[in-house]
Design an enzyme around this catalytic site. Structure first.
Site, PDB file in Angstrom:
ATOM      1  N   ASP A 186     -82.871 -95.336  21.494  1.00 53.64           N
ATOM      2  CA  ASP A 186     -83.834 -96.303  22.055  1.00 53.64           C
ATOM      3  C   ASP A 186     -83.743 -97.678  21.397  1.00 53.64           C
ATOM      4  O   ASP A 186     -84.722 -98.428  21.373  1.00 53.64           O
ATOM      5  CB  ASP A 186     -85.274 -95.767  21.948  1.00 53.64           C
ATOM      6  N   ALA A 187     -82.575 -97.991  20.852  1.00 55.01           N
ATOM      7  CA  ALA A 187     -82.423 -99.269  20.152  1.00 55.01           C
ATOM      8  C   ALA A 187     -81.310-100.130  20.742  1.00 55.01           C
ATOM      9  O   ALA A 187     -80.940-101.150  20.164  1.00 55.01           O
ATOM     10  CB  ALA A 187     -82.171 -99.031  18.673  1.00 55.01           C
TER      11      ALA A 187
END
Lengths: 286, 286, 286, 286
Positions: free
Chosen positions: C230-231
């Site tokens: 999620d980065a």
């Protein structure tokens, strides 16, 4: 599993003690209130209320509730009312046309159980969506409408709606104007989605008008249909930004995503009995 | 510290090679392009461009730039143009009235240096804001306008604007309709904020109209003033949600926050020479 | 009918004359530029550009374009580049799971022709959506993933993707974490939708976390997948308001409408070659 | 002119009959209910209510109201409560720093009477805003804070707050972290504005972090201060879109407009006694 509930919607002239009287009725018979929303319009001195309570320990049987409520609170307080039971799924007809995005969205929410609703039929003036609708197990009626056959087709539509015991209708970009007679058969029970931010750009081709006017935001409006075109009580509105780079086609594309969500929200509110209408305006208890 | 720049805005009929020619002109004399935005309207075959370049190593002196650009690109390519230098702060007049929220907001941005702008004067038809304006070191002229003295006062306003070398005017909720003659003196150089989501609710009392219509979203629109009331090219729009709980007074209060921000954004765009106008529509290079 | 176009995306260190050189190349061979967007990051001295031009009168044949561009502009200007032809529809795989709302939305856009895309296959770890997908004429592969078989199933997935000549992958709420090896096979070519407003609430159960934290706005984020969960580079984000009345289930329901639209917008941008990635950030030419 | 009202906020474990009992108390003594909002958290079995009624015909004198309410409803129903009278203007202190946009906005709302509030003093760690504040007739105290004198200055601040009979504090971009001791003196009575969309980017330099992460939306969060930095109960949040074109400075500029409006909305809600806090979350009756 959610317990069975009763939902009572009322409005009347504002007067002291209304909430106390109504909650007293429910309390008296052991009802447990789940939701209570009220609104007093201090300018026009009107009172609106939505109250939902669990039936499990409520000592009035559902079949006697209306009569008892009429006698003990509704008539004494001189209220208009609607009474619903959560166990009774609303029966909703969908009217559609070639622009299928709203219909497809409704079918998806229906098929995944997002909405507590029955859809006994879809009526369209085109054949296009027959397979998709029937794949969802819903009867599909194609009734092409033109200037000459409009009243005849509306009579047929009304007959189908009656046969299928339809409570309310969603116009999912239906693109036909309903006759005042048809509209008056379902007062505040026909939900339309108009592809503009009303009252701007009523009528046809609103995205063309929006592009010509050079607006920086476009919108969609869901409202109950009245005999005044695009002038019925507004339920919900949504918007999205546009710029000089957006052609009419871009606006149509971006607008579809707004229309879908705005219509779905309006239907959800109607299904959950969250809307009261007075003087062409809605009170929406979110 | 930001270096001095030149900003060229052009529009013309679209034709091949425009970007190449224009960038070639800047490149030829050693200019370093900081920002380049262009838009081709394929439907109407128009071309719009904003280009900003550093003057430090640019070998054409500022005082010769216009002539050289005219000769080498603007005339050969048959373009309309505007040329600005970042070293030259725009001179902006503010017209105000009793509703002081937009004026107060502008003064705050001015005093904190958020905007590169000179405000040589504020004109109002009321005395209310004199002290606040003068505390900011800005001359304040109170010219009350009524039906009888309107043309006379406009003449006085035009004289003051000329004396103070004003480039453009911001109507910060000025509440008076300017005469076509006045408007034609500052074409696309008078910015108004209208307290509705145009084209919905033009004219007076839009929040009253919005409440009566029962809309679920209200808005504000900043536009250039033309002789058609509230129908000029839209620069920016903003919105906020309302509900049945909001009275007209609530809408006025909520609307103020939208008006302020929408007007400020429009002024910022104008100050930064980001706006082109054609056919009553804006091209806004954000 | 839109004409065939070429789309060139480039980035490099900023230096004078880039736009002039690149437009010169296209102009030289008779290309008509339809869209030109550029961005210079003055802080990091990077230059990004997207340029699209019509091939009709362009005298370089498509099969020689890459070589000629390499020789005349890309190598001399030391640029990274991507070259696409509008005639060549991107081939996109969709990975799905039980939460079918994003997949259903994608299928609708695909079936109505809203997107210029081929979907050669859908891969899911559940059987649920087989019928719906196959009704759209798309092969459906069910590859259930658990801790033990993950690498084996990923190998099978990679094989299927290769066999179907897939260019990029959309994770339509796929709910499985891909291995770094898998991710590295499709750099900046796997689009995920995360159901929070990143960087808030990464990982699982973001709506639960949002409810616990008592936020007043929830969101969704579409990003390219990297080996950091999620980065990856954010493509698009969207939000919707919530209140104390919204349970986690309400947030899930409201969030679905945001997720759908945010993912669709990201896919649309990717399909139209509007995105460049550098240093874990996107440049999005809208 | 609005009549005087009493406002009662309560929370307790949910149990049957609460609304009926509370409205009964008001009804019994002739009170006319203007607003009634309640919320039952079915997951955690908590009940929240805000009720406001006119005092004109209410037969309990204001000075006896608290005692009577305690005896007849609050103790019997085992509720936590707060009781306010609209005739009693809240006394609010503002803490400010160099970033003056929120302070200037608050002063404008104060001076125009938008808010029913007294501001008996402004405390800042800089001299910058003295003249502006004093021009509004408000005493200004400059108490510069550094690592060494922090506790001493906080003691002085607490003394000033006590002397000026301050009920609650607004941190208008105050930029200093208050000690746990200070915070515990004003529980749920210190309102802060944090310049990010919490829980993303707590702490300092959130716009820098937002730019580095490449988010497409930035926000601001107003919350009650607790001893956990930026982790107190959220009152209100707002957002604005950004793109790759926005530098950190652009985000700071755009963010200011969001911060101002979000803080003002939170203060308005607090002033109108619309907020209840439980378990680090707010119930906001809008």
């Amino acid at each position: 599993m959610k317990n069975d509930t009763a939902i009572l919607l009322v409005y009347c002239s504002d007067k002291p003690g209304l909430v106390h009287e109504i909650t007293g009725f429910i309390h008296r018979y052991g009802g447990n209130i789940l939701y209570l929303d009220q609104h007093a319009d201090h300018e026009e001195k009107n009172f609106f209320m939505r109250i939902e309570w669990e039936l499990e320990e409520f000592t009035v049987p559902p079949e006697q509730l209306e009569e008892k409520a009429l006698k003990e609170i509704i008539r004494p307080l001189d209220m208009q009312y609607q009474l619903y039971f959560s166990s009774c799924k609303p029966r909703m007809a969908v009217f559609a046309s070639r622009h299928a995005h709203c219909l497809a969205d409704i079918l998806h929410r229906y098929s995944t159980g997002e909405w507590q609703v029955e859809i006994p039929l879809v009526i369209s003036n085109h054949e296009d969506m027959r397979r998709t609708v029937e794949n969802n197990g819903i009867p599909y009626f194609c009734l092409p409408v033109n200037r000459d056959n409009k009243l005849k087709q509306e009579a047929r539509q009304l007959q189908l709606l009656a046969e299928h015991d339809v409570e309310f209708i969603v116009l999912a970009r239906y693109m036909q104007i309903l006759s005042p007679e048809f509209v008056s058969s379902y007062p505040n029970r026909i939900i339309n989605i108009h592809h503009s931010f009303l009252p701007a750009f009523p009528g046809s081709n609103p995205y063309r008008s929006a592009a010509d006017r050079g607006v920086k935001i476009i919108g969609a409006t869901s409202h109950y249909v009245t005999s005044d075109l695009d002038a019925g009580p507004i339920i919900e509105q949504g918007i999205t930004r546009v710029s000089h780079r957006d052609t009419v086609e871009d606006m149509v594309r971006k607008g579809r995503d707004v229309e879908r969500v705005v219509l779905a929200k309006a239907v959800y509110l109607h299904l959950n009995r969250k809307i009261l209408v007075l003087n062409n305006r809605t009170v929406v208890f979110e």
